[in-house]
Design a protein around this motif. Structure first.
Motif, PDB file in Angstrom:
ATOM      1  N   UNK A   1     -38.927  49.353-108.138  1.00  0.00           N
ATOM      2  CA  UNK A   1     -38.321  48.023-108.027  1.00  0.00           C
ATOM      3  C   UNK A   1     -39.204  46.990-108.706  1.00  0.00           C
ATOM      4  N   UNK A   2     -40.511  47.060-108.469  1.00  0.00           N
ATOM      5  CA  UNK A   2     -41.449  46.121-109.089  1.00  0.00           C
ATOM      6  C   UNK A   2     -41.438  46.263-110.606  1.00  0.00           C
ATOM      7  N   UNK A   3     -41.488  47.509-111.094  1.00  0.00           N
ATOM      8  CA  UNK A   3     -41.439  47.750-112.538  1.00  0.00           C
ATOM      9  C   UNK A   3     -40.168  47.166-113.151  1.00  0.00           C
ATOM     10  N   UNK A   4     -39.024  47.416-112.529  1.00  0.00           N
ATOM     11  CA  UNK A   4     -37.749  46.911-113.049  1.00  0.00           C
ATOM     12  C   UNK A   4     -37.718  45.382-113.011  1.00  0.00           C
ATOM     13  N   UNK A   5     -38.212  44.804-111.935  1.00  0.00           N
ATOM     14  CA  UNK A   5     -38.226  43.345-111.803  1.00  0.00           C
ATOM     15  C   UNK A   5     -39.080  42.702-112.890  1.00  0.00           C
ATOM     16  N   UNK A   6     -40.279  43.224-113.107  1.00  0.00           N
ATOM     17  CA  UNK A   6     -41.167  42.681-114.138  1.00  0.00           C
ATOM     18  C   UNK A   6     -40.537  42.833-115.526  1.00  0.00           C
ATOM     19  N   UNK A   7     -39.996  44.011-115.812  1.00  0.00           N
ATOM     20  CA  UNK A   7     -39.363  44.256-117.109  1.00  0.00           C
ATOM     21  C   UNK A   7     -38.183  43.317-117.317  1.00  0.00           C
ATOM     22  N   UNK A   8     -37.375  43.146-116.284  1.00  0.00           N
ATOM     23  CA  UNK A   8     -36.196  42.291-116.397  1.00  0.00           C
ATOM     24  C   UNK A   8     -36.573  40.820-116.525  1.00  0.00           C
ATOM     25  N   UNK A   9     -37.624  40.390-115.836  1.00  0.00           N
ATOM     26  CA  UNK A   9     -38.061  38.997-115.958  1.00  0.00           C
ATOM     27  C   UNK A   9     -38.624  38.709-117.349  1.00  0.00           C
ATOM     28  N   UNK A  10     -39.364  39.646-117.890  1.00  0.00           N
ATOM     29  CA  UNK A  10     -39.905  39.475-119.251  1.00  0.00           C
ATOM     30  C   UNK A  10     -38.803  39.421-120.291  1.00  0.00           C
ATOM     31  N   UNK A  11     -37.757  40.222-120.066  1.00  0.00           N
ATOM     32  CA  UNK A  11     -36.656  40.285-121.022  1.00  0.00           C
ATOM     33  C   UNK A  11     -35.561  39.277-120.743  1.00  0.00           C
ATOM     34  N   UNK A  12     -35.695  38.533-119.658  1.00  0.00           N
ATOM     35  CA  UNK A  12     -34.708  37.531-119.246  1.00  0.00           C
ATOM     36  C   UNK A  12     -33.296  38.124-119.134  1.00  0.00           C
ATOM     37  N   UNK A  13     -33.206  39.249-118.505  1.00  0.00           N
ATOM     38  CA  UNK A  13     -31.924  39.911-118.294  1.00  0.00           C
ATOM     39  C   UNK A  13     -32.139  41.202-117.538  1.00  0.00           C
ATOM     40  N   UNK A  14     -31.085  41.960-117.396  1.00  0.00           N
ATOM     41  CA  UNK A  14     -31.194  43.224-116.686  1.00  0.00           C
ATOM     42  C   UNK A  14     -31.325  44.347-117.717  1.00  0.00           C
TER      43      UNK A  14
END
Length: 180
Positions: free
Chosen positions: A52-65
């Motif tokens: 969940x943390x990995x996905x959240x960080x990746x999604x925040x950096x990419x500004x999307x899902x």
């Protein structure tokens, strides 16, 4: 990998295949799914805080899902009991149901249920239906390469379908199943 067959009520679609016990299929088939979909499946409690943390960080950096953080157990909960809506309320329900599934069933039972319920494209729900649809035989007879293709289909059934794009199907399998 033997376990008694698990049974959960929930929507069951016409699959074109039969239910496959985890002990009936080649051992590399379930391992391929764990490698591609949820590497920490046997270590988490239904929810994977690291994922969940990995996905959240990746999604925040990419500004999307760009990535999801759902475990196999969460995906099973969604497939059995919930709609496909992408809402915060549904994700919370999914997490609660995943915790319940993990307390009620063994890891192998959860994996078996998942393998028999997940959508593979082409109208095939479950590994036996997918095996028959894409390779013309039951899941018990899947080769290592065929198992890798089937496991890779879950990421994007239409994009990685071996009948639609054999090159894409090979690409997803070499990226994910090398971790089996």
């Amino acid at each position: 990998m033997s376990c008694r067959s698990a049974s959960v009520t929930g929507p069951r679609r016409e699959t074109g295949g039969r239910t496959s016990a985890i002990g009936e299929v080649p051992p590399y088939l379930p391992r391929a799914f764990v490698a591609i979909e949820d590497r920490r499946f046997y270590e988490h409690f239904g929810i994977d805080p690291i994922g969940i943390t990995r996905a959240l960080v990746t999604n925040l950096r990419g500004r999307g899902v760009a990535q999801g953080g759902s475990t196999l157990t969460q995906q099973l909960a969604k497939n059995l009991f919930l709609t496909q809506d992408r809402t915060a309320a549904r994700k919370i329900q999914e997490a609660i149901l995943a915790l319940w599934l993990e307390r009620t069933y063994t890891k192998d039972q959860i994996l078996e249920l998942y393998l028999n319920r997940v959508y593979f494209g082409g109208g095939a729900y479950g590994i036996d239906a997918a095996s028959r649809r894409f390779f013309g035989h039951d899941a018990k007879r899947l080769s290592l390469g065929e198992a890798a293709v089937i496991a890779g289909l879950v990421k994007a059934p239409s994009r990685y379908s071996p009948t639609a794009d054999a090159q894409a199907a090979r690409g997803v399998t070499t990226a994910g199943v090398g971790r089996c």
